[in-house]
Design a protein around this motif. Structure first.
Motif, PDB file in Angstrom:
ATOM      1  N   GLY A   1       0.785  -1.227   0.000  1.00 15.90           N
ATOM      2  CA  GLY A   1       0.000   0.000   0.000  1.00 15.90           C
ATOM      3  C   GLY A   1       0.816   1.276   0.000  1.00 15.90           C
ATOM      4  O   GLY A   1       0.241   2.362   0.008  1.00 15.90           O
ATOM      5  N   TYR A   2       2.145   1.186  -0.021  1.00 15.37           N
ATOM      6  CA  TYR A   2       2.955   2.405  -0.078  1.00 15.37           C
ATOM      7  C   TYR A   2       2.851   3.018  -1.468  1.00 15.37           C
ATOM      8  O   TYR A   2       2.893   2.325  -2.476  1.00 15.37           O
ATOM      9  CB  TYR A   2       4.421   2.096   0.252  1.00 15.37           C
ATOM     10  CG  TYR A   2       4.654   1.795   1.703  1.00 15.37           C
ATOM     11  CD1 TYR A   2       4.776   2.813   2.633  1.00 15.37           C
ATOM     12  CD2 TYR A   2       4.736   0.478   2.153  1.00 15.37           C
ATOM     13  CE1 TYR A   2       4.975   2.539   3.974  1.00 15.37           C
ATOM     14  CE2 TYR A   2       4.938   0.190   3.491  1.00 15.37           C
ATOM     15  CZ  TYR A   2       5.051   1.229   4.401  1.00 15.37           C
ATOM     16  OH  TYR A   2       5.247   0.952   5.731  1.00 15.37           O
ATOM     17  N   SER A   3       2.721   4.338  -1.518  1.00 14.32           N
ATOM     18  CA  SER A   3       2.578   5.026  -2.801  1.00 14.32           C
ATOM     19  C   SER A   3       3.922   5.112  -3.519  1.00 14.32           C
ATOM     20  O   SER A   3       4.985   4.924  -2.911  1.00 14.32           O
ATOM     21  CB  SER A   3       2.031   6.434  -2.587  1.00 14.32           C
ATOM     22  OG  SER A   3       3.009   7.264  -1.984  1.00 14.32           O
ATOM     23  N   GLN A   4       3.859   5.411  -4.803  1.00 16.56           N
ATOM     24  CA  GLN A   4       5.097   5.592  -5.563  1.00 16.56           C
ATOM     25  C   GLN A   4       5.904   6.766  -5.002  1.00 16.56           C
ATOM     26  O   GLN A   4       7.139   6.751  -5.021  1.00 16.56           O
ATOM     27  CB  GLN A   4       4.779   5.818  -7.041  1.00 16.56           C
ATOM     28  CG  GLN A   4       4.256   4.576  -7.751  1.00 16.56           C
ATOM     29  CD  GLN A   4       5.215   3.403  -7.667  1.00 16.56           C
ATOM     30  OE1 GLN A   4       6.423   3.567  -7.877  1.00 16.56           O
ATOM     31  NE2 GLN A   4       4.707   2.219  -7.357  1.00 16.56           N
ATOM     32  N   ASN A   5       5.210   7.786  -4.498  1.00 13.62           N
ATOM     33  CA  ASN A   5       5.916   8.913  -3.880  1.00 13.62           C
ATOM     34  C   ASN A   5       6.646   8.468  -2.616  1.00 13.62           C
ATOM     35  O   ASN A   5       7.780   8.883  -2.360  1.00 13.62           O
ATOM     36  CB  ASN A   5       4.932  10.034  -3.558  1.00 13.62           C
ATOM     37  CG  ASN A   5       5.632  11.327  -3.157  1.00 13.62           C
ATOM     38  OD1 ASN A   5       6.485  11.821  -3.880  1.00 13.62           O
ATOM     39  ND2 ASN A   5       5.277  11.866  -1.999  1.00 13.62           N
ATOM     40  N   ASP A   6       6.005   7.592  -1.819  1.00 13.24           N
ATOM     41  CA  ASP A   6       6.654   7.034  -0.631  1.00 13.24           C
ATOM     42  C   ASP A   6       7.931   6.285  -1.021  1.00 13.24           C
ATOM     43  O   ASP A   6       8.982   6.441  -0.388  1.00 13.24           O
ATOM     44  CB  ASP A   6       5.728   6.061   0.096  1.00 13.24           C
ATOM     45  CG  ASP A   6       4.587   6.735   0.823  1.00 13.24           C
ATOM     46  OD1 ASP A   6       4.729   7.913   1.185  1.00 13.24           O
ATOM     47  OD2 ASP A   6       3.550   6.080   1.027  1.00 13.24           O
ATOM     48  N   ILE A   7       7.820   5.467  -2.061  1.00 16.65           N
ATOM     49  CA  ILE A   7       8.948   4.643  -2.483  1.00 16.65           C
ATOM     50  C   ILE A   7      10.099   5.511  -2.988  1.00 16.65           C
ATOM     51  O   ILE A   7      11.263   5.275  -2.667  1.00 16.65           O
ATOM     52  CB  ILE A   7       8.498   3.629  -3.557  1.00 16.65           C
ATOM     53  CG1 ILE A   7       7.529   2.616  -2.925  1.00 16.65           C
ATOM     54  CG2 ILE A   7       9.699   2.902  -4.166  1.00 16.65           C
ATOM     55  CD1 ILE A   7       6.823   1.721  -3.917  1.00 16.65           C
ATOM     56  N   ARG A   8       9.769   6.545  -3.765  1.00 16.09           N
ATOM     57  CA  ARG A   8      10.812   7.447  -4.253  1.00 16.09           C
ATOM     58  C   ARG A   8      11.499   8.165  -3.091  1.00 16.09           C
ATOM     59  O   ARG A   8      12.726   8.313  -3.063  1.00 16.09           O
ATOM     60  CB  ARG A   8      10.217   8.470  -5.225  1.00 16.09           C
ATOM     61  CG  ARG A   8       9.940   7.926  -6.613  1.00 16.09           C
ATOM     62  CD  ARG A   8       9.653   9.047  -7.584  1.00 16.09           C
ATOM     63  NE  ARG A   8       8.434   9.755  -7.252  1.00 16.09           N
ATOM     64  CZ  ARG A   8       7.238   9.441  -7.727  1.00 16.09           C
ATOM     65  NH1 ARG A   8       7.095   8.417  -8.546  1.00 16.09           N
ATOM     66  NH2 ARG A   8       6.171  10.144  -7.385  1.00 16.09           N
TER      67      ARG A   8
ATOM     68  N   GLU B   1      19.742   2.545  -8.557  1.00 22.20           N
ATOM     69  CA  GLU B   1      18.827   1.399  -8.584  1.00 22.20           C
ATOM     70  C   GLU B   1      18.989   0.518  -7.349  1.00 22.20           C
ATOM     71  O   GLU B   1      18.033  -0.115  -6.904  1.00 22.20           O
ATOM     72  CB  GLU B   1      19.053   0.578  -9.853  1.00 22.20           C
ATOM     73  CG  GLU B   1      18.629   1.288 -11.131  1.00 22.20           C
ATOM     74  CD  GLU B   1      17.155   1.689 -11.105  1.00 22.20           C
ATOM     75  OE1 GLU B   1      16.323   0.860 -10.702  1.00 22.20           O
ATOM     76  OE2 GLU B   1      16.858   2.833 -11.482  1.00 22.20           O
ATOM     77  N   THR B   2      20.190   0.484  -6.780  1.00 21.56           N
ATOM     78  CA  THR B   2      20.409  -0.316  -5.570  1.00 21.56           C
ATOM     79  C   THR B   2      19.561   0.208  -4.415  1.00 21.56           C
ATOM     80  O   THR B   2      18.959  -0.573  -3.665  1.00 21.56           O
ATOM     81  CB  THR B   2      21.897  -0.305  -5.186  1.00 21.56           C
ATOM     82  OG1 THR B   2      22.667  -0.817  -6.268  1.00 21.56           O
ATOM     83  CG2 THR B   2      22.149  -1.159  -3.949  1.00 21.56           C
ATOM     84  N   SER B   3      19.509   1.526  -4.279  1.00 20.54           N
ATOM     85  CA  SER B   3      18.696   2.122  -3.209  1.00 20.54           C
ATOM     86  C   SER B   3      17.224   1.772  -3.394  1.00 20.54           C
ATOM     87  O   SER B   3      16.524   1.448  -2.431  1.00 20.54           O
ATOM     88  CB  SER B   3      18.872   3.641  -3.211  1.00 20.54           C
ATOM     89  OG  SER B   3      20.202   3.999  -2.959  1.00 20.54           O
ATOM     90  N   LYS B   4      16.763   1.833  -4.625  1.00 23.91           N
ATOM     91  CA  LYS B   4      15.358   1.523  -4.909  1.00 23.91           C
ATOM     92  C   LYS B   4      15.056   0.055  -4.598  1.00 23.91           C
ATOM     93  O   LYS B   4      14.010  -0.267  -4.022  1.00 23.91           O
ATOM     94  CB  LYS B   4      15.034   1.844  -6.366  1.00 23.91           C
ATOM     95  CG  LYS B   4      15.176   3.322  -6.713  1.00 23.91           C
ATOM     96  CD  LYS B   4      15.005   3.565  -8.206  1.00 23.91           C
ATOM     97  CE  LYS B   4      15.278   5.015  -8.565  1.00 23.91           C
ATOM     98  NZ  LYS B   4      15.207   5.255 -10.032  1.00 23.91           N
ATOM     99  N   LYS B   5      15.972  -0.821  -4.980  1.00 25.39           N
ATOM    100  CA  LYS B   5      15.770  -2.245  -4.713  1.00 25.39           C
ATOM    101  C   LYS B   5      15.775  -2.521  -3.212  1.00 25.39           C
ATOM    102  O   LYS B   5      14.982  -3.329  -2.709  1.00 25.39           O
ATOM    103  CB  LYS B   5      16.866  -3.064  -5.399  1.00 25.39           C
ATOM    104  CG  LYS B   5      16.686  -4.574  -5.299  1.00 25.39           C
ATOM    105  CD  LYS B   5      17.742  -5.299  -6.117  1.00 25.39           C
ATOM    106  CE  LYS B   5      17.522  -6.808  -6.083  1.00 25.39           C
ATOM    107  NZ  LYS B   5      17.669  -7.370  -4.731  1.00 25.39           N
ATOM    108  N   ALA B   6      16.644  -1.836  -2.489  1.00 25.53           N
ATOM    109  CA  ALA B   6      16.705  -2.005  -1.030  1.00 25.53           C
ATOM    110  C   ALA B   6      15.394  -1.603  -0.377  1.00 25.53           C
ATOM    111  O   ALA B   6      14.911  -2.267   0.553  1.00 25.53           O
ATOM    112  CB  ALA B   6      17.859  -1.176  -0.461  1.00 25.53           C
ATOM    113  N   VAL B   7      14.799  -0.527  -0.864  1.00 25.20           N
ATOM    114  CA  VAL B   7      13.509  -0.069  -0.336  1.00 25.20           C
ATOM    115  C   VAL B   7      12.434  -1.124  -0.560  1.00 25.20           C
ATOM    116  O   VAL B   7      11.666  -1.452   0.349  1.00 25.20           O
ATOM    117  CB  VAL B   7      13.106   1.263  -0.995  1.00 25.20           C
ATOM    118  CG1 VAL B   7      11.637   1.582  -0.726  1.00 25.20           C
ATOM    119  CG2 VAL B   7      13.992   2.391  -0.495  1.00 25.20           C
TER     120      VAL B   7
END
Length: 230
Positions: A112-119, A181-187
């Motif tokens: 349920g986390y938004s794309q803004n949350d993920i960014r 991309e590593t940071s995004k994958k970690a999230v």
């Protein structure tokens, strides 16, 4: 009272003044309403330009490629107005429309986390743990999520990250560096349940930490250059 101003009132145009933290009144209500309409502001529409409005505005400026100064000047207001174009009929129907949109977003994003949350999480992980081993980056993301789920901290990703004094990357501006991309994958790994931190709520670098308080927290483990603690 989410979207009440958009549902029940004709939305007014901004005046010519620059809106900044500490301001009050109709311009701030307009600012908060529009930021809330597109998902950047999550607080009450109270006409008071406080920290939550300030950080919501900065997030908007970042996402739309504007100078990130937390000021609603002419350029920012024009971009915000363009990004939130809607008719009076759209505003009147916003409850149903946005309820549906929220449910759809929640079903299409992890937990349920938004794309803004993920960014924003990726920005924080990049700013706080760039150069750390991958497991350490996941652990930093997990700490932020653990705070979101703790009654001792704000209950939103942006609230936790931008809580005054909480993270060095916010204080020194590294939060705004483009994450890799590593940071995004970690999230995403953290959102999907991996918590290498051992349910930690804090972490610090013992080589640079100067706070005696953080040294007094119960320590869980060390990963890379960070000690994670309760």
């Amino acid at each position: 009272m989410p979207f009440s101003l958009l549902e029940n009132q004709k939305v007014h145009a901004f005046t010519n003044q620059i809106i900044q933290r500490g301001a009050v009144g109709e311009d701030v209500i307009e600012l908060q309403s529009r930021l809330k309409y597109i998902g950047f502001y999550h607080g009450n529409i109270d006409g008071v330009f406080g920290w939550s409005t300030y950080w919501a505005l900065r997030n908007f400026q970042y996402e739309f490629g504007l100078p990130i100064d937390g000021l609603a000047g002419e350029t920012t207001k024009a971009k915000l107005t363009k990004a939130t174009k809607y008719t009076k009929q759209t505003a009147q129907n916003s409850t149903a429309t946005n309820t549906t949109a929220t449910k759809t977003t929640a079903s299409n994003t992890p937990k349920g986390y938004s794309q803004n949350d993920i960014r924003l999480l990726a920005n924080a992980v990049n700013g706080e743990s760039r150069g750390e081993p991958y497991i350490g980056q996941v652990a930093v993301a997990a700490v932020i999520l653990n705070r979101v789920n703790s009654p001792s901290f704000p209950n939103t990703v942006s609230g936790v990250i931008f809580e005054p004094g909480a993270f060095t990357a916010v204080a020194d501006g590294q939060i705004w560096l483009t994450p890799n991309e590593t940071s995004k994958k970690a999230v995403l790994d953290a959102i999907n349940g991996w918590d290498p931190s051992g349910e930690a709520l804090y972490y610090f670098n013992p080589a640079t930490a100067t706070s005696s308080w953080i040294w007094g927290r119960p320590q869980i483990k060390r990963i890379g250059n960070h000690i994670f603690c309760k």
